[in-house]
Design an enzyme around this catalytic site. Structure first.
Site, PDB file in Angstrom:
ATOM      1  CB  CYS A 192      -3.416  -6.205  -6.005  1.00  0.00           C
ATOM      2  SG  CYS A 192      -4.772  -5.023  -5.924  1.00  0.00           S
ATOM      3  CD  GLU A 228      -2.833  -1.189   2.377  1.00  0.00           C
ATOM      4  OE1 GLU A 228      -3.783  -1.985   2.330  1.00  0.00           O
ATOM      5  OE2 GLU A 228      -2.605  -0.459   3.362  1.00  0.00           O
ATOM      6  CD  GLU A 277      -4.480 -10.743  -6.404  1.00  0.00           C
ATOM      7  OE1 GLU A 277      -5.582 -11.157  -6.011  1.00  0.00           O
ATOM      8  OE2 GLU A 277      -3.995  -9.652  -6.028  1.00  0.00           O
TER       9      GLU A 277
END
Length: 146
Positions: A61, A52, A63
């Site tokens: 993210c 983040e 992934e």
């Protein structure tokens, strides 16, 4: 199988690798750590976690972080240093430490599609649940459409 061959990890093992990756997440704002483990067609497993940022659109993210690591690892480049071919993601396992199941967001689905992801594995009641990728992103747009 000879001693130089690696066994293909099970769905349970992939979820465990994703869980381990989630413990490396940087999630001070959402407190929602996520990990992902990509099983590639060459047998490698690449992991990533969410990272983040105080400027929330700049976060990434798990992934997409794993997919970026897959490309930047240098193992899919030709001798001239350029990408030789896109690897295929046979499966992606995703674990959110604070919620299950934890499915990929829309942006991650599109990035995974770029690498012909075949399956998504999440944990449901502590057990692996596998979906064909077409089930989570039907009628998708990919490189072959260009």
């Amino acid at each position: 199988m000879n001693s130089t061959e690696k066994a293909t990890p099970t769905d349970v093992e992939l979820l465990e690798k994703a869980r381990e990756a989630a413990h490396h997440a940087w999630a001070p704002y959402s407190s929602f750590p996520v990990g992902a483990a990509l099983l590639l067609d060459d047998g490698r497993v690449i992991t990533g976690s969410n990272v983040e940022n105080a400027s929330s659109p700049l976060g990434i993210c798990a992934e997409r972080n794993a997919a970026a690591h897959m490309i930047t690892s240098g193992e899919v480049t030709a001798d001239d240093g350029h990408l030789s071919q896109l690897p295929t993601i046979l499966a992606v396992a995703i674990v959110g430490l604070k919620a299950e199941p934890c499915y990929p967001c829309g942006a991650c689905r599109q990035v995974l599609r770029e690498f012909n992801c075949q399956r998504v594995i999440v944990s449901v009641d502590g057990e692996p649940h596998s979906l064909d990728f077409d089930e989570i992103l039907p009628n998708s747009f990919g490189p072959e459409a260009l």
